[in-house]
Write a protein that holds these residues in place. Structure first.
Motif, short mmCIF file in Angstrom:
data_model
loop_
_atom_site.label_atom_id
_atom_site.label_comp_id
_atom_site.label_asym_id
_atom_site.label_seq_id
_atom_site.Cartn_x
_atom_site.Cartn_y
_atom_site.Cartn_z
N SER A 129 1.00 -1.14 -0.05
CA SER A 129 0.00 -0.18 0.21
C SER A 129 0.73 1.25 0.22
CB SER A 129 -0.59 -0.34 1.31
OG SER A 129 -1.42 -1.41 1.46
N LEU A 130 2.01 1.25 0.91
CA LEU A 130 3.17 2.79 0.80
C LEU A 130 3.62 2.76 -0.26
CD1 LEU A 130 3.62 4.65 3.08
CD2 LEU A 130 5.92 2.68 3.16
N LEU A 131 4.26 1.48 -1.33
CA LEU A 131 4.27 1.98 -2.66
C LEU A 131 3.11 2.15 -3.26
CD1 LEU A 131 6.62 1.79 -4.25
CD2 LEU A 131 6.55 -0.76 -4.75
N ALA A 136 0.90 6.61 -6.83
CA ALA A 136 -0.30 7.02 -6.76
C ALA A 136 -0.06 8.86 -7.39
CB ALA A 136 -1.03 7.00 -5.88
N MET A 137 0.57 9.27 -6.16
CA MET A 137 1.61 10.59 -5.90
C MET A 137 2.53 10.87 -6.81
SD MET A 137 0.27 12.14 -3.19
CE MET A 137 1.44 13.44 -3.19
N TYR A 138 3.12 9.68 -7.52
CA TYR A 138 4.01 10.18 -8.74
C TYR A 138 2.94 10.66 -9.66
CZ TYR A 138 8.08 9.75 -12.00
OH TYR A 138 8.76 9.28 -12.40
N VAL A 141 1.30 14.34 -9.59
CA VAL A 141 1.56 15.16 -9.55
C VAL A 141 2.38 15.64 -10.71
CG1 VAL A 141 2.37 15.62 -7.17
CG2 VAL A 141 4.07 14.65 -8.87
N LEU A 142 2.65 14.60 -11.88
CA LEU A 142 3.02 14.12 -13.50
C LEU A 142 2.02 14.11 -14.17
CD1 LEU A 142 6.38 12.79 -12.91
CD2 LEU A 142 6.03 14.65 -12.90
N THR A 143 0.60 14.25 -13.64
CA THR A 143 -0.18 13.56 -15.17
C THR A 143 -0.74 15.26 -15.48
OG1 THR A 143 -2.27 12.34 -15.97
CG2 THR A 143 -1.71 13.50 -13.47
N ASP A 144 -0.81 14.55 -16.51
CA ASP A 144 -1.04 16.37 -17.89
C ASP A 144 -3.09 16.38 -18.26
OD1 ASP A 144 -0.87 18.54 -18.84
OD2 ASP A 144 -0.78 18.42 -20.51
N ASP A 145 -3.49 15.23 -17.62
CA ASP A 145 -5.02 15.04 -17.63
C ASP A 145 -5.66 15.14 -16.84
OD1 ASP A 145 -7.79 12.82 -18.09
OD2 ASP A 145 -6.61 12.52 -20.33
N TRP A 153 -6.42 10.90 -7.43
CA TRP A 153 -6.47 11.55 -5.80
C TRP A 153 -7.16 10.72 -5.16
CZ3 TRP A 153 -5.56 17.35 -5.29
CH2 TRP A 153 -6.16 17.64 -4.09
N GLU A 154 -8.07 10.30 -5.43
CA GLU A 154 -9.11 8.92 -4.68
C GLU A 154 -8.17 7.86 -5.08
OE1 GLU A 154 -10.86 11.10 -3.53
OE2 GLU A 154 -12.96 10.70 -5.00
N ILE A 155 -7.66 7.51 -6.20
CA ILE A 155 -6.93 5.97 -5.11
C ILE A 155 -5.42 6.75 -3.80
CG2 ILE A 155 -4.62 5.17 -6.21
CD1 ILE A 155 -6.25 5.01 -8.84
N THR A 156 -5.06 8.03 -3.86
CA THR A 156 -4.99 8.22 -2.32
C THR A 156 -4.98 7.72 -1.59
OG1 THR A 156 -4.41 10.67 -2.82
CG2 THR A 156 -2.64 9.59 -3.50
#
Length: 293
Positions: A129-131, A136-138, A141-145, A153-156
């Protein structure tokens, strides 16, 4: 080059194997978990000269063409900085977990009392879960969609629920996990409505294209009630995720989580998601009426 997407896939695939690896390696399995964020950090750091010079790295893969959704990755200065924080701190926390979950207290209930040989039940799922949260955070902050951003956001939020509630035998941990889930997930759903409004108005899900269009429009959109409504809805999501007033109440209870969770989610990553979103939206929407209040 599709290295950003490859790293994103690695963040998604390795957690599937981590519970098995933790059973084999014990707490040393956290070293394996740290490999992906370390590689992602090194890759991000290697892009420093290109990003600082003003270059924007982009990658895209058509995901659901019928809906116009794509796995688009875009690393500009803000994304680069946030990726360094997410991967760098994530790697350090993973390494710290090696010793946090080692020792007799971590081996309670096992027949092997030698530190580092076995782990407490549930630690394998914790590591996964931590990885996955780091991945998900990676992606966030990088997605352009914009729609994919809401999905990350919801996965986090879901993964934070699992991580905060690690000590599930304790009532305080269960309550704190549920409270954090409800506040951040509902905030994310409110934000999703705002995102849909912006997508429909702009005719694209590309975050950079949406922001460019509204930046160009400038003060001409200051009185647009529909756009102002979308901005408020997006800000609700940002404030709830970052535990900013009036959505601050869930964070103290969330400290019932294991120390690595507090160090990563509540200091370096999840609460930074809201700050990232505000920073990303500010150039386009800071002129709107509801923004500054």
């Amino acid at each position: 080059e599709a290295r950003l997407l490859v790293l994103l896939v690695a963040f998604a695939v390795l957690p599937l194997a981590l519970p098995w690896l933790m059973g084999r390696l014990g707490p040393r399995g956290f070293f394996v978990a740290a490999i992906v964020p370390i590689v992602a950090f090194v890759h991000t750091a290697a892009q420093t000269p290109r990003v600082v010079s003003g270059e924007v790295l982009t990658e895209s893969y058509a995901w659901i063409p019928s809906l116009g959704l794509s796995l688009s990755m875009r690393m500009d200065t803000l994304g680069w900085l946030m990726a360094l924080i997410v991967t760098g701190v994530g790697a350090l926390v993973m390494i710290y977990c090696r010793w946090y979950f080692a020792g007799p207290s971590a081996n309670a209930g096992t027949t092997d009392r030698k530190p580092g040989k076995k782990v407490k039940p549930g630690v394998g799922m914790f590591s996964a879960s931590l990885l996955a949260f780091a991945g998900a955070m990676y992606g966030l902050v990088l997605t352009d969609d914009l729609i994919v951003l809401v999905m990350f956001w919801e996965i986090t939020s879901i993964l934070s629920y699992l991580l905060i509630g690690f000590y599930h035998a304790r009532g305080a941990s269960r309550r704190a996990a549920l409270q954090a889930l409800l506040v951040t997930t509902l905030g994310g759903l409110v934000m999703f409505v705002g995102a849909v409004i912006l997508v429909v108005q702009a005719g694209t899900t590309s975050l950079s294209a949406i922001l460019a269009a509204y930046t160009a429009a400038g003060s001409a959109l200051a009185g647009n009630a529909l756009i102002n409504t979308a901005i408020v809805l997006l800000l609700v999501g940002a404030l709830s995720k970052s535990a900013i007033f009036p959505f601050h109440f869930w964070l103290p209870g969330a400290m019932a989580a294991p120390t690595p969770v507090s160090a990563y989610l509540h200091a370096a990553a999840m609460v930074k998601a809201g700050i990232y979103l505000i920073a990303r939206l500010a150039p386009a929407f800071a002129h709107s009426e509801p923004w500054r209040p």
